[in-house]
Design an enzyme around this catalytic site. Structure first.
Site, short mmCIF file in Angstrom:
data_model
loop_
_atom_site.label_atom_id
_atom_site.label_comp_id
_atom_site.label_asym_id
_atom_site.label_seq_id
_atom_site.Cartn_x
_atom_site.Cartn_y
_atom_site.Cartn_z
N GLY A 272 -1.51 1.54 1.08
CA GLY A 272 -0.74 2.72 0.71
C GLY A 272 -1.61 3.90 0.27
O GLY A 272 -2.81 3.77 0.02
N HIS A 273 -0.96 5.04 0.15
CA HIS A 273 -1.66 6.30 -0.13
C HIS A 273 -2.39 6.25 -1.48
O HIS A 273 -1.92 5.69 -2.46
CB HIS A 273 -0.69 7.48 -0.09
CG HIS A 273 0.40 7.42 -1.11
ND1 HIS A 273 0.25 7.89 -2.39
CD2 HIS A 273 1.66 6.95 -1.05
CE1 HIS A 273 1.37 7.73 -3.07
NE2 HIS A 273 2.24 7.14 -2.27
N ASN A 274 -3.59 6.85 -1.48
CA ASN A 274 -4.44 6.97 -2.66
C ASN A 274 -4.94 5.63 -3.20
O ASN A 274 -5.44 5.57 -4.33
CB ASN A 274 -3.75 7.76 -3.77
CG ASN A 274 -3.57 9.22 -3.41
OD1 ASN A 274 -2.48 9.65 -3.03
ND2 ASN A 274 -4.63 9.99 -3.49
N SER B 2 -1.81 4.03 -4.74
CA SER B 2 -2.70 4.16 -5.91
C SER B 2 -3.13 2.82 -6.50
O SER B 2 -3.30 2.68 -7.71
CB SER B 2 -2.04 5.03 -6.99
OG SER B 2 -1.78 6.32 -6.49
#
Length: 330
Positions: free
Chosen positions: A243-245, A263
């Site tokens: 997932g993002h970050n 994150s």
């Protein structure tokens, strides 16, 4: 077809040869399926019992095992069968498909693209504005690379892979079939008045280190802002979601169908088992292991192994499972 004597094989794996050094081997095979011209592998006592009924002409076995090869058959004893197997498979590897043309006529390359020496670009590829390809990069047919992407030297990208704009891929990486790098992260919030959903723009990118391998149909989403990062040497299996970050340290392993929400932070050398899922904003510290099928809802200390859903210390969870079984009998 490649063929080697046992002596030639032993020179590569540096073991102790018992038997006919001139026996010729046409390839490796599973112990149950092997014939007299094959070499097989016995890494533990679990497979000892299969040797008597196997028709393999030779085996590479762990040096701690007391098994004898038997009449007309041979052993090569080594410290680590898996590492020896890797070298043998390299010897017999027929190699990848060869792209005869430097750039296929059907590939679309923006005039601003910078291409290093000895690159190969297959049929149907698209390479966008200001892309930089290092020396020896190979793009198999139907790869799409959008604007301002940078790819390090000797990286191999297989068919169907899409790399979105502004992402950075290191050197000596392998991206297998249909990998997605830099798609939008999953970010929505209820709109004002709670009517519909508002999409949160995803304006970051993905940064991948050197010697990273990503399996078929896996996805690494771009950061909402800043970068989603995969450190050097990470190995990602098929059908994995990052997932993002999220930030992965060096030499992390994620097995098939596992996933990181947004994150998530992994330290160096973290192992994520198949189908495990990690909640957003969780940190799994260096050297920790998440067992297959587990669901991680809180941070994991360095070096710990966690198991279950929700995941807990593996030893405690196993004790609980034993107690539950006993309770059922009662």
């Amino acid at each position: 077809m490649k063929s080697f004597t046992l002596n030639e094989i032993n020179k590569q794996i540096k073991g102790t040869l018992l038997g006919d050094s001139n026996q010729r081997i046409s390839g490796p095979e599973q112990i149950e399926n092997a014939e007299s011209h094959h070499v097989t592998f016995i890494g533990s006592r679990k497979y000892e019992k299969l040797w008597d009924n196997s028709r393999a002409g030779a085996a590479i076995i762990n040096e701690t095992l007391n098994l004898l090869p038997g009449e007309g058959r041979s052993f090569i004893k080594v410290k680590n069968v898996d590492l020896a197997m890797a070298k043998v498979l390299e010897m017999y590897d027929p190699g990848p498909p060869v792209l005869e043309e430097e750039y296929h006529s059907s590939a679309v390359l923006h005039k601003s693209v910078k291409i290093g020496k000895n690159c190969k670009i297959g049929a149907g590829c698209y390479v966008g504005e200001n892309v930089i390809l290092g020396d020896g990069v190979v793009l198999y047919p139907n790869v799409t690379i959008f604007d301002e992407v940078q790819i390090g030297k000797n990286t191999i990208i297989w068919s169907g892979t899409v790399i979105r704009e502004r992402c950075e891929i290191g050197a000596y990486c392998i991206l297998h079939i249909n990998v997605s790098i830099g798609a939008d992260g999953f970010g929505y919030r209820p709109s004002e008045g709670c009517v519909g959903l508002t999409k949160i723009p995803q304006i970051g990118n993905v940064v991948i280190g050197d010697h990273v391998e990503i399996g078929a149909n896996s996805t690494v989403d771009r950061g909402k802002f800043s970068s989603t990062i995969l450190g050097d040497g990470c190995k990602i299996d098929n059908l994995v979601q990052i997932g993002h970050n999220s930030v992965l340290g060096r030499f992390c392993i994620m097995a098939g169908s596992s996933g990181l929400a947004g994150s998530v932070t992994l330290g160096d050398g973290v192992i994520i088992g198949g189908s495990a899922s990690i909640k957003d904003h969780i940190t799994i510290h260096s050297g920790a292991t998440v067992a297959a099928g587990s669901g991680v809802l809180k941070d994991v200390p360095a070096g710990k192994t966690v198991l279950g859903y929700p995941a807990g210390d593996s030893r405690e969870v196993l004790k609980q499972w034993v107690a539950l079984r006993k309770l059922g009998r009662i």
